[in-house]
Scaffold this active site. Structure first.
Site, PDB file in Angstrom:
ATOM      1  CG  HIS A   1      -2.191   1.088   1.351  1.00 37.45           C
ATOM      2  ND1 HIS A   1      -2.637   1.527   0.226  1.00 37.45           N
ATOM      3  CD2 HIS A   1      -2.958   1.208   2.369  1.00 37.45           C
ATOM      4  CE1 HIS A   1      -3.543   2.481   0.438  1.00 37.45           C
ATOM      5  NE2 HIS A   1      -3.855   2.120   1.912  1.00 37.45           N
TER       6      HIS A   1
ATOM      7  CG  HIS B   1      -3.812   0.963  -8.655  1.00 31.50           C
ATOM      8  ND1 HIS B   1      -5.460   0.867  -8.046  1.00 31.50           N
ATOM      9  CD2 HIS B   1      -3.314   1.514  -7.408  1.00 31.50           C
ATOM     10  CE1 HIS B   1      -5.615   1.713  -7.109  1.00 31.50           C
ATOM     11  NE2 HIS B   1      -4.423   2.409  -6.758  1.00 31.50           N
TER      12      HIS B   1
ATOM     13  CG  ASP C   1       3.144   4.532  -3.908  1.00 35.51           C
ATOM     14  OD1 ASP C   1       3.063   5.671  -3.409  1.00 35.51           O
ATOM     15  OD2 ASP C   1       2.000   3.788  -3.996  1.00 35.51           O
TER      16      ASP C   1
HETATM   17  C1  LIG Z   1      -1.039  -2.991  -6.346  1.00 33.11           C
HETATM   18  C2  LIG Z   1      -0.870  -4.451  -6.313  1.00 33.11           C
HETATM   19  C3  LIG Z   1      -0.913  -4.919  -4.738  1.00 33.11           C
HETATM   20  C4  LIG Z   1      -2.397  -4.922  -6.883  1.00 33.11           C
HETATM   21  O1  LIG Z   1      -2.620  -6.126  -6.609  1.00 33.11           O
HETATM   22  P1  LIG Z   1      -3.898  -6.916  -7.435  1.00 33.11           P
HETATM   23  O2  LIG Z   1      -4.896  -6.297  -7.839  1.00 33.11           O
HETATM   24  O3  LIG Z   1      -4.226  -8.157  -6.520  1.00 33.11           O
HETATM   25  O4  LIG Z   1      -3.019  -7.696  -8.427  1.00 33.11           O
HETATM   26  P2  LIG Z   1      -2.541  -9.101  -8.584  1.00 33.11           P
HETATM   27  O5  LIG Z   1      -1.527  -9.463  -7.851  1.00 33.11           O
HETATM   28  O6  LIG Z   1      -3.829  -9.984  -9.025  1.00 33.11           O
HETATM   29  O7  LIG Z   1      -1.957  -8.863 -10.358  1.00 33.11           O
HETATM   30  C5  LIG Z   1      -2.426  -9.562 -11.377  1.00 33.11           C
HETATM   31  C6  LIG Z   1      -1.120 -10.219 -12.133  1.00 33.11           C
HETATM   32  O8  LIG Z   1      -0.038  -9.013 -12.360  1.00 33.11           O
HETATM   33  C7  LIG Z   1       1.035  -9.391 -11.810  1.00 33.11           C
HETATM   34  N1  LIG Z   1       1.554  -8.271 -11.213  1.00 33.11           N
HETATM   35  C8  LIG Z   1       0.935  -7.205 -10.452  1.00 33.11           C
HETATM   36  N2  LIG Z   1       1.718  -6.222  -9.829  1.00 33.11           N
HETATM   37  C9  LIG Z   1       2.791  -6.476 -10.402  1.00 33.11           C
HETATM   38  C10 LIG Z   1       4.140  -5.859 -10.248  1.00 33.11           C
HETATM   39  N3  LIG Z   1       4.069  -4.703  -9.711  1.00 33.11           N
HETATM   40  N4  LIG Z   1       5.036  -6.685 -10.896  1.00 33.11           N
HETATM   41  C11 LIG Z   1       5.095  -7.495 -11.783  1.00 33.11           C
HETATM   42  N5  LIG Z   1       3.991  -8.068 -11.937  1.00 33.11           N
HETATM   43  C12 LIG Z   1       2.932  -7.682 -11.148  1.00 33.11           C
HETATM   44  C13 LIG Z   1       0.781 -10.315 -10.744  1.00 33.11           C
HETATM   45  O9  LIG Z   1       1.727 -11.216 -10.489  1.00 33.11           O
HETATM   46  C14 LIG Z   1      -0.395 -11.404 -11.486  1.00 33.11           C
HETATM   47  O10 LIG Z   1       0.256 -11.952 -12.294  1.00 33.11           O
HETATM   48  P3  LIG Z   1      -0.455 -13.436 -12.784  1.00 33.11           P
HETATM   49  O11 LIG Z   1      -1.658 -13.165 -13.383  1.00 33.11           O
HETATM   50  O12 LIG Z   1       0.477 -14.127 -13.530  1.00 33.11           O
HETATM   51  O13 LIG Z   1      -0.358 -14.140 -11.567  1.00 33.11           O
HETATM   52  C15 LIG Z   1       0.085  -5.079  -6.968  1.00 33.11           C
HETATM   53  O14 LIG Z   1       0.076  -4.600  -8.577  1.00 33.11           O
HETATM   54  C16 LIG Z   1       1.452  -4.907  -6.464  1.00 33.11           C
HETATM   55  O15 LIG Z   1       1.560  -5.498  -5.592  1.00 33.11           O
HETATM   56  N6  LIG Z   1       2.126  -3.705  -6.883  1.00 33.11           N
HETATM   57  C17 LIG Z   1       3.469  -3.292  -6.573  1.00 33.11           C
HETATM   58  C18 LIG Z   1       3.194  -2.631  -5.018  1.00 33.11           C
HETATM   59  C19 LIG Z   1       2.757  -1.403  -5.585  1.00 33.11           C
HETATM   60  O16 LIG Z   1       3.171  -0.406  -6.367  1.00 33.11           O
HETATM   61  N7  LIG Z   1       1.911  -0.724  -4.691  1.00 33.11           N
HETATM   62  C20 LIG Z   1       1.298   0.398  -4.780  1.00 33.11           C
HETATM   63  C21 LIG Z   1      -0.241   0.567  -5.091  1.00 33.11           C
HETATM   64  S1  LIG Z   1      -0.730   2.347  -5.299  1.00 33.11           S
END
Ligand SMILES: CC(C)(COP(=O)(O)OP(=O)(O)OC[C@H]1O[C@@H](n2cnc3c(N)ncnc32)[C@H](O)[C@@H]1OP(=O)(O)O)[C@@H](O)C(=O)NCCC(=O)NCCS
Length: 440
Positions: free
Chosen positions: A268, A307, A363
């Site tokens: 987050h 996101h 971010d």
């Molecule tokens: C923000 C976040 C938690 C959203 O998660 P979510 O909605 O649950 O998305 P998912 O984890 O289901 O991701 C979908 C797919 O994209 C991939 N993915 C998502 N974010 C990714 C990232 N930053 N880098 C690489 N792969 C990513 C996942 O591994 C998943 O791949 P798959 O379908 O092969 O399993 C996630 O994108 C993340 O961890 N980002 C990095 C942290 C970040 O920047 N957070 C700030 C948010 S404002």
């Protein structure tokens, strides 16, 4: 048959149900009427991580993740960032309209005159270790404000609520600045009421022995814009924590501490700190392709990308990118920007990121600006928490005044054992019990 309904046939019983559709949703409680037998509890929905569940009605913030749109109370974020101050936006989020001149003056003056912290908060802060994480200090000190303002518990009283809202918005920068100076071993600086919200924050952060700290107007405005961009983001993890904890009628200091604790997580608000660590790890532009390859092979995530809601460019990231240019004219260019731009360029052309709709989020660039302004990465989430306090409080207030809301309490699908008897005691255990009886 009414048009705005869903017809559901339960194949277990052959019975058909009409479920009303309202605002693109069906009420989960309607499904409870669907029963396999009269004793049956009724159908529930199963939605881990709230992937497709609206937990409230809200008129504060609108996001269209597919089109990359973010609006506060109907105003596009780009317009607010260009034309308003952070405190005007705070007023908008809390009260629904931008303030007129009289309202603005009163609001700014009230916030300004609540910036002082009780001396007990200062002493509380002094108790932390020299290397305590500023976010942990912030969370704990915000919770500790509950001891200073016990009347805050009266959350059903609208004027009492408003007083605590003003205190929290005013005191967050003071606590944040203290946590920053604590980690550097510098004495705390008291607020200066002649300054604007962000100028005062910068003064409390960076004033040393000079009689008056000279705030650079470009940097103060950049911080103000960053605060506007971070002020609210509808039902994110920390807003949900605020609503959930607040629904137990917990006082707003404790509820805000809970929300800030949620924000501290690396998935987050902690992500901007992680972005900087990642850029340090990459080291230079040439190493970007190898890093991307590692991510695609499943070793970690590209921090600052992706996101839950945005499946398009995060509109805040676009404004931040423009703001970065103005900041770098004052501070000099942060060399990490080149690595970030290269990461973005390669990722946006790569099938892995394109098919998963992974774009830079807020971010991705904010940390680079903060670092250029002189903040250490440990402070980044604290910088996020200050403006987001406004969003948490707006969500909290909306939740408390919504007649449909009650204490938040999800259901579960139980997967454990059925009722079973306790195992017979082991022979040595029986012996120990007998021995114990004899010594009694
Ligand atoms: C923000 C976040 C938690 C959203 O998660 P979510 O909605 O649950 O998305 P998912 O984890 O289901 O991701 C979908 C797919 O994209 C991939 N993915 C998502 N974010 C990714 C990232 N930053 N880098 C690489 N792969 C990513 C996942 O591994 C998943 O791949 P798959 O379908 O092969 O399993 C996630 O994108 C993340 O961890 N980002 C990095 C942290 C970040 O920047 N957070 C700030 C948010 S404002």
């Amino acid at each position: 048959m009414p048009q705005n309904t869903l017809t559901v046939t339960d194949n277990r019983t052959g019975q058909t149900y009409q479920v009303p559709i309202e605002n693109g949703t069906v009420r989960a409680m309607e499904l409870r009427k669907i029963k396999a037998s009269p004793e049956d509890f009724g159908l529930m929905t199963y939605d881990p991580a709230f992937m497709n569940t609206a937990s409230c009605r809200s008129s504060i913030t609108f996001i269209d993740g597919d089109r990359g749109i973010l609006r506060y109370r109907g105003y596009p974020i780009e317009m607010l960032a260009e034309c308003c101050s952070f405190l005007e936006v705070a007023y908008l989020l809390l009260f629904g309209e931008l303030p007129n001149d009289v309202q603005r003056e009163k609001w700014v003056s009230e916030i300004t005159h609540h910036t002082m912290l009780h001396e007990t908060s200062k002493r509380f802060m002094e108790g932390f270790r020299y290397d305590a994480h500023p976010m942990a200090m912030l969370v704990s000190t915000v919770a500790a404000l509950s001891t200073v303002y016990p009347e805050a518990r009266n959350v059903q009283d609208a004027s009492n609520r408003l007083l605590q809202i003003k205190r929290l918005i005013a005191k967050m920068p003071s606590i944040a600045a203290m946590s920053y100076r604590h980690s550097l071993g510098f004495p705390y600086v008291y607020p200066d009421n002649d300054l604007t919200y962000t100028e005062n924050f910068m003064h409390m952060l960076w004033k040393m022995v000079e009689p008056k700290y000279a705030v650079h107007p470009v940097l103060a405005r950049a911080l103000d814009i960053l605060f506007i961009l971070h002020a609210d983001h509808e039902q994110n993890c920390s807003a949900n924590a605020m609503r959930s904890v607040g629904s137990a009628l917990t006082d707003p200091y404790l509820a805000t501490a809970a929300a800030a604790a949620a924000l501290a997580g690396p998935l987050h608000g902690g992500a901007n700190e992680e972005v900087l660590k990642m850029l340090d790890e990459i080291g230079s532009k040439q190493n970007v392709p190898a890093f991307i390859k590692k991510i695609k092979e499943g070793h970690g995530k590209l921090m600052g990308f992706g996101h839950r809601v945005y499946k398009n460019y995060d509109p805040r990231a676009r404004v931040i990118k423009d703001t970065a240019e103005r900041v770098f004219e004052v501070t000099g260019r942060n060399p990490k920007l080149d690595i970030a731009l290269e990461l973005e360029r390669i990722a946006l052309e790569d099938d892995y990121f394109v098919t998963r709709k992974l774009y830079p989020n807020v971010d991705f660039y904010s940390g680079i600006i903060y670092q250029a302004m002189g903040f250490r990465p440990e402070m980044f989430t604290v910088l996020f928490a200050i403006p987001r306090t406004v969003g948490w409080l707006a969500q909290w207030q909306e939740m408390l005044t919504d007649p449909e809301q009650k204490i938040a309490r999800p259901r579960q699908v139980y997967t454990g054992c059925e009722e079973r008897p306790l195992p017979a005691p082991e022979p040595h255990f029986v012996h120990e019990i007998e021995e114990a009886r004899e010594t009694c």
